[in-house]
Design an enzyme around this catalytic site. Sequence first.
Site, PDB file in Angstrom:
ATOM      1  N   ASP A 260       0.268   8.371   7.278  1.00 18.06           N
ATOM      2  CA  ASP A 260       0.421   8.797   8.669  1.00 18.06           C
ATOM      3  C   ASP A 260       1.861   9.263   8.908  1.00 18.06           C
ATOM      4  OD1 ASP A 260      -2.167   7.961   9.076  1.00 18.06           O
ATOM      5  OD2 ASP A 260      -1.568   6.000   9.879  1.00 18.06           O
TER       6      ASP A 260
HETATM    7  N1  URA Z   1      -3.325   3.056   6.492  1.00 20.72           N
HETATM    8  C1  URA Z   1      -2.860   3.480   7.678  1.00 20.72           C
HETATM    9  O1  URA Z   1      -3.299   3.016   8.723  1.00 20.72           O
HETATM   10  N2  URA Z   1      -1.909   4.428   7.692  1.00 20.72           N
HETATM   11  C2  URA Z   1      -1.377   4.958   6.567  1.00 20.72           C
HETATM   12  O2  URA Z   1      -0.498   5.804   6.653  1.00 20.72           O
HETATM   13  C3  URA Z   1      -1.869   4.504   5.334  1.00 20.72           C
HETATM   14  C4  URA Z   1      -2.842   3.548   5.316  1.00 20.72           C
END
Ligand code: URA
Length: 240
Positions: free
Chosen positions: A104
């Site tokens: 993310d």
């Molecule tokens: N899980 C998440 O919620 N975000 C990420 O960036 C990676 C795994």
Amino acid sequence: MERLDKLIASRGTLSRKDAQKQIRSGAVTVNGAVCRQIDCKVDPDTDEITVAGQAVCTDRHLYIMLNKPAGVVSATEDRREKTVLDILPEELKRPGLFPAGRLDKDTEGLLIITDDGDFAHRMLSPKKHVDKRYIAKLDGEITPEMITAFENGIIFRDGTRCLPAKLEILPETDGLSGIVTICEGKFHQVKKMFSAVGRKVVHLQRISIGNLYLDSKLPIGKAKKMTKLDIDAIFLGNLH
Ligand code: URA
């Protein structure tokens, strides 16, 4: 064997035309000798090539470890946001690179960038069950019930069932941070897993993929070329 102009263009940031210009101008050496012949045949496995004194990385594929900072998106291009490719140093840029998997925008840590589609497929395939490990900082304590719920497989609010995962309390954090090991890659998976047990993730960092750990000496935002050992480590020692 490959044509010199084609090889330079495919392994760096020069266009084919610019590569030809550089060759004709005498700025290119092959094994230490200037070469002005654009269609000279070179062996990427053994020949050493430089452009304006800079070595060209002739490896067929490139594997990069990035310590992703928050604020950049895991995409090859984006109209508004800075991408993980934008922040690579010039010497690691080449056509065809893409992030193998996504973090993310606000997640930090280990991200692999490559131009090898087969490798990315192998690493990301749910069938391969490559473990990904994250440090999650939370807005409340981790309870023993949460650890059991992760072990049993979290079910999201929409009914999606996750595979069993491991949740360990990170020592000396008063139970406010945990290490989560998952072997799949659902969208926002770790955040949604914690949300299902009533916790909000306030900071997330990926620390490993398979047995490959984020280099603790690699500062946030920096990238380095991976070795063969690094690549092999990804497929060693999985949870499932
Ligand atoms: N899980 C998440 O919620 N975000 C990420 O960036 C990676 C795994």
